[in-house]
Design an enzyme around this catalytic site. Structure first.
Site, short mmCIF file in Angstrom:
data_model
loop_
_atom_site.label_atom_id
_atom_site.label_comp_id
_atom_site.label_asym_id
_atom_site.label_seq_id
_atom_site.Cartn_x
_atom_site.Cartn_y
_atom_site.Cartn_z
N ILE A 692 -31.78 -2.61 2.55
CA ILE A 692 -32.98 -1.85 2.15
C ILE A 692 -34.25 -2.49 2.70
CG2 ILE A 692 -31.98 -0.88 0.06
CD1 ILE A 692 -33.32 -3.08 -1.54
N GLY A 695 -37.09 -9.40 5.30
CA GLY A 695 -38.31 -10.16 5.13
C GLY A 695 -38.36 -11.33 6.07
N GLY A 698 -34.82 -13.37 5.61
CA GLY A 698 -33.49 -12.79 5.62
C GLY A 698 -33.50 -11.31 5.28
N VAL A 700 -32.41 -7.94 2.93
CA VAL A 700 -32.32 -7.62 1.51
C VAL A 700 -31.40 -6.42 1.36
CG1 VAL A 700 -33.57 -7.03 -0.58
CG2 VAL A 700 -34.65 -8.49 1.13
N LYS A 714 -30.99 -11.02 -1.49
CA LYS A 714 -31.60 -11.52 -0.27
C LYS A 714 -30.63 -12.53 0.36
CE LYS A 714 -35.98 -12.80 -0.03
NZ LYS A 714 -37.20 -13.65 -0.16
N ASP A 823 -48.81 -16.75 -1.23
CA ASP A 823 -48.56 -15.58 -0.38
C ASP A 823 -48.71 -14.30 -1.19
OD1 ASP A 823 -45.89 -14.49 1.88
OD2 ASP A 823 -48.05 -14.31 1.99
#
Length: 1000
Positions: A692, A695, A698, A700, A714, A823
């Site tokens: 889906i 990032g 890795g 997800v 993840k 972040d």
């Protein structure tokens, strides 16, 4: 660089000023000098004219009887900005009162405040002052009132604060104070009010010395990180009227000495760990109006002597009280609030409850009460909320409630009620929630429902309702949820139901509906859940259903639908689709002809597609037509087969080596919550069909477990160090291991607005993180998509802002030591099915470590373009203020609908673009045009909070705790304001714990 001004110009300017103010007296000169140190964006000080002879007619200035000497300076709520220059103000010899409430006075507190010898009243609350509390404040010999609420003061309360000579009011609410409450405060025998609430003190006890404050009338220590017992010495405070020790971790029993405080009007002990019974002698508290001991571990029965008190509000919910509710509670003449949910109470409710008392809020949910609803509950016409879910009540709803026009919420679900619902109940004009689920009600929905203009949630599931749904349902235009599954409704859905443009859930499964779907369902633009399973509805599935862009759950199974499946269905992002056991025919739409949907189409004999079990008889005809083609390609096939064998051998060799990484016997599982699944269920679903997103560290996957629950996984290969992704600032390689940071952070924190990490699985070459699944994805993806304006209206955006702020506030203020996310961005704010926000992606998170030189510096820049605070970019020093800047950018995204960086901005980012556009064109050119203009005032207030958070100077940015408070204040201003006590919100202003997430 400042331009150099010729000396002659300076001389001429000074001469001109001196000539202008020649007639102004000395005190006026001091005040005018003070004005020059401030910014006055609203020109509130325009009346401060240097040509006057005296300042006594200036705005906010009051003088003595001779009208020559200044005694009071009141500039509250004027939006002035700048430092608090006490060195100037203290030159006013008769100044006794300073009130700068609710401004932007900043910097640290001036030490020269001790020069204001005549100062009696000092109010600097709701400003931006920082640094430690100055010890010199206690040197003011005449000070009686000191209010520093709502600033950013830090450090401990100085010991010297116990040496004030005449202080009567001390309020330090909502700062960043640390240490523990000093026992020296017990020396302030003149004190009448002590309020230290909402500060992140270190865990500590209530000093027994506070019992020496014999003149004290108000003691508020709400959410001060207090532990231990409530000291008996508080029983010596004979003048005490208000005691608030809520939201701490106090334990033990409530001391009996408190029953000697006969002046007490209000006791708030909610949300602690208190145990034992309510102390005997409560009947002595003859002035008591409010008792809130909810959310503790109290036991025993509710004392009868409580009923003899002039109580207005009694909150004892979420304890362990047993026995019956004293019948004499019905004789309390002032009782307007009674909340007892979440206990073990039994018996009947008093027969005359509400007959003599102006009951407004009654919540007895989640107990074991039985019997009928007292018919007198609304005799005085005040009842607003009636919450009785999860009990054993029986009988019918009294007809008198059908005339109770004041009702706004009615929840009677999960009882044993029966009979027909009075016609008046259906049409109550102010009710926004009517829940009757899981009872044995009969009869039909009355046509009087046309009068329910405010109804938002109508929940009738699991009853014996029958008859047709009346046409008048189409008049209830605010309806968001209509759940009526497991009943006996007949006939077709009325055509008027398509007028419900706000409808998000329509559930009529397991009824006896017939006819066809109404025309015009394309008007259900907000419909998320449509369940009409197990009825007798026929005709075609409307083509319009493919235009319901936010539809997530669709179940039309076990009906009599016929014809083809609309091709528009394949454009929807459905989490669940079920069209099984109908009379559908024709070809499946190509995008739906997938194995994952196979069970969605079974039981439709005429439906054809390339899925096992669908239209298998057609395969024989297809094979006959292709016989000649098979003969032609036979020779080619043999050749391809031989080449394929060779290729497969080498491919399989590599596959075996790769598969070692997923050898289930070599995985190590570490759980952080109680799990209902094992690693096998996770590993079996990690294929490309379930990806889906991807990032910075890795891929997800969405994994649907055997229980039907979904989780997000993840996958991080090879322990790869996290590198900045496309669009992120890259300066070398980020050295922090994303996996370790996620596990270290999410494994130990728990908060409703931080994504939940279920567990992690590791091998030598691969690492998996298993999170709760967020069906609505990330805020960034949704906000900046074509659906952003449709799905994210202003109330939804506001809710997301408050949720995300609450999560960050927890990291900054409630974690020890604090955690900086590093972040914060809209793509790292995930949304659940109800658009509740969770802060996610802690791969860059850092615990704040202080060194002798301040905050520890990072080795490189980490973060995302457009979100990085300016000081972080050039100092590499990270602290909470960096997160606050990033969150401010998220607020600006929500308000403007624009991305943090955009080619349209040129070399600017969103913050600079907003400031420039706001200055040149005004606020209307900044706000998202997709937002309803009726919310403009509220949007602008949130916009201002975003501007504060993105201030270039870190010291001017509010703390996250202050941000949460400011956002909440924006929300409460548009509602009916709750009761306040000297500016403090009453603790019973909350959404009921018994509401199970249904907030209206």
């Amino acid at each position: 660089m400042l331009k150099q001004v010729p000396l002659i110009c300076i001389v001429l300017s000074l001469y001109a000023l001196a000539t202008t103010v020649a007639s102004l007296n000395q005190e006026g000169l001091y005040l005018y000098q003070f004005k020059l140190t401030l910014e006055d964006p609203d020109s509130r000080l325009s009346s401060w004219n240097p040509t006057d002879t005296t300042p006594c007619n200036w705005y906010g200035v009051r003088c003595d009887s001779t009208n020559t000497s200044v005694t009071e300076l009141d500039l509250s709520d004027t939006n002035i900005q700048g430092p608090f220059t006490a060195s100037i103000l203290c030159r006013l010899p008769n100044l006794s009162s300073i009130n700068f409430f609710n401004n932007s006075i900043n910097q640290t507190f001036p030490l020269k405040i001790n020069l204001c010898n005549n100062l009696v009243h000092l109010d600097l609350s709701q400003n931006l002052l920082t640094g430690p509390l100055p010890e010199t404040l206690s040197l003011l010999p005449n000070l009686r009132y000191l209010d520093l609420t709502g600033n950013n003061f830090s450090g401990p309360i100085p010991f010297s604060f116990g040496t004030f000579q005449k202080l009567e009011v001390l309020s330090l609410v909502s700062n960043l104070l640390e240490g523990t409450i000093p026992p020296s405060l017990g020396n302030l025998t003149t004190l009448k009010m002590l309020n230290l609430s909402y500060n992140p003190f270190f865990p500590g006890r209530i000093p027994s010395e506070l019992g020496n404050l014999t003149n004290l009338e108000v003691l508020w220590l709400t959410q001060c990180n207090l532990v231990g017992l409530i000291p008996d010495s508080l029983g010596k405070l004979k003048k005490l009227k208000d005691l608030d020790l809520a939201l701490n971790d106090l334990y033990g029993s409530i001391p009996s000495s408190l029953t000697e405080l006969t002046s007490l009007r209000q006791i708030e002990l909610y949300n602690n760990s208190l145990s034992g019974e309510l102390p005997r002698g409560m009947g002595n508290l003859t002035s008591l109006r409010l008792l809130d001991a909810s959310m503790n571990h109290l036991t025993g029965s509710i004392p009868v002597e409580l009923c003899s008190l002039p109580l207005e509000s009694l909150n004892l919910y979420e304890n362990r009280f047993e026995g019956e509710l004293p019948a004499s509670i019905a004789d309390s003449p002032n009782l307007y609030e009674l909340r007892l949910f979440g206990n073990r109470l039994t018996g009947k409710l008093p027969e005359n409850l509400g007959k003599r008392s102006p009951l407004r809020w009654l919540d007895v949910s989640s107990n074991q009460f039985w019997g009928s609803i007292p018919a007198s509950l609304c005799d005085l016409g005040e009842l607003e909320e009636l919450l009785m879910i999860y009990n054993l009540f029986t009988g019918e709803i009294p007809a008198s409630l059908g005339t109770c026009q004041s009702l706004t919420r009615v929840r009677l679900g999960y009882n044993r009620f029966s009979g027909e619902v009075p016609a008046g109940i259906w049409g109550l004009p102010h009710v926004n929630l009517l829940e009757l689920a899981h009872n044995s009600f009969t009869g039909s929905i009355s046509k009087t429902i046309a009068g329910a203009g405010n109804l938002s949630l109508l929940i009738l599931s699991e009853n014996n309702f029958s008859g047709t749904v009346p046409d008048e349902i189409g008049w209830v235009e605010n309806l968001v949820e209509f759940s009526a599954g497991d009943n006996m409704f007949t006939g077709s859905l009325p055509d008027s139901i398509v007028n419900l443009g706000q409808l998000g859930i329509l559930d009529f499964h397991n009824n006896k509906l017939s006819g066809e779907m109404p025309k015009g369902i394309g008007s259900w633009k907000k419909l998320n859940d449509l369940n009409l399973a197990n009825n007798e509805i026929g005709g075609k599935i409307p083509d319009e259903i493919g235009s319901l862009s936010v539809l997530n759950f669709l179940d039309l199974s076990k009906n009599q639908f016929s014809g083809k499946i609309p091709h528009g269905l394949q454009n929807l992002k459905l989490n669940q689709l079920n069209l099984s056991y109908n009379r559908l025919s024709g070809e499946l739409p190509p995008q739906l002809a997938k194995e994952m949907y196979r069970s969605s189409f079974v039981g439709n004999p005429g439906l054809c597609g390339d899925l096992k079990g669908l239209c298998e008889s057609r395969n024989e005809v297809k094979n006959l037509g292709y016989v000649w083609l098979l003969r032609t390609i036979f020779v080619v096939t043999i050749f391809v087969f031989l080449v394929g064998v060779v290729w497969f051998y080498f491919r399989y060799k590599n596959f075996k080596e790769a598969k070692k990484a997923f050898d289930k016997s070599k995985w190590t599982l570490m759980s952080f919550h109680k799990l209902g699944f094992g690693e096998d269920e996770i590993l079996n679903c990690l294929d490309e069909d379930n990806v889906i997103g991807s990032g910075s560290s890795g891929k997800v996957y969405k994994v649907v477990l055997g229980s039907g629950e979904a989780v997000a996984v993840k996958k991080i290969w090879g322990g790869v160090k996290k590198e900045v992704e496309s669009g992120d600032v890259e300066k070398g390689r980020v050295q922090d291991n994303a996996f370790d940071a996620e596990v270290e952070t999410l494994g130990k924190i728990r908060h409703k607005n931080i994504v939940k990490l279920w567990c992690c699985c590791t091998t030598r070459d691969c690492q998996l993180l298993v999170y709760e699944y967020m069906p609505n994805g990330s805020l960034g993806d949704l906000l900046h998509s074509t659906k952003g304006g449709l799905l994210l209206d202003w109330p939804t955006r506001y809710k997301i802002a408050v949720d995300a702020a609450d999560g960050l506030s927890y990291l900054h203020h409630d974690c020890v030591p604090p955690i900086v996310h590093r972040d914060v961005k809209s793509n790292n704010i995930l949304l659940d099915g109800d658009f509740g926000a969770r802060v996610a992606d802690f791969g860059l998170a850092k615990v704040v470590e202080t060194t002798g030189k301040g905050i520890k510096s990072m080795s490189i820049i980490a973060g995302s373009c457009g979100y990085i605070a300016p000081e972080y970019a050039y100092t590499l020093r990270v602290n909470e203020k960096s997160d606050i800047y990033s969150f401010g950018v998220v607020i600006l995204e929500l308000v403007t609908g624009r991305r943090p960086v955009d080619p349209e901005f040129g070399e600017k980012d969103l913050v600079k673009w907003v400031c420039t556009t706001l200055d040149q064109k005004g606020v209307d050119h900044v706000l998202d045009s997709r937002l309803d203009s009726c919310f403009k005032e509220e949007i602008c207030k949130v916009f201002n909070i975003g501007l504060m958070c993105t201030s270039p100077l870190p010291i001017n940015r509010p703390s996250m705790r202050r941000v949460v408070k400011m956002l909440q204040e924006v929300g409460t201003e548009k509602q009916t304001k709750p009761a306040k006590k000297d500016g403090k919100l009453s603790p019973y202003y909350y959404d009921d714990a018994s509401d199970h997430g249904s907030v209206v």
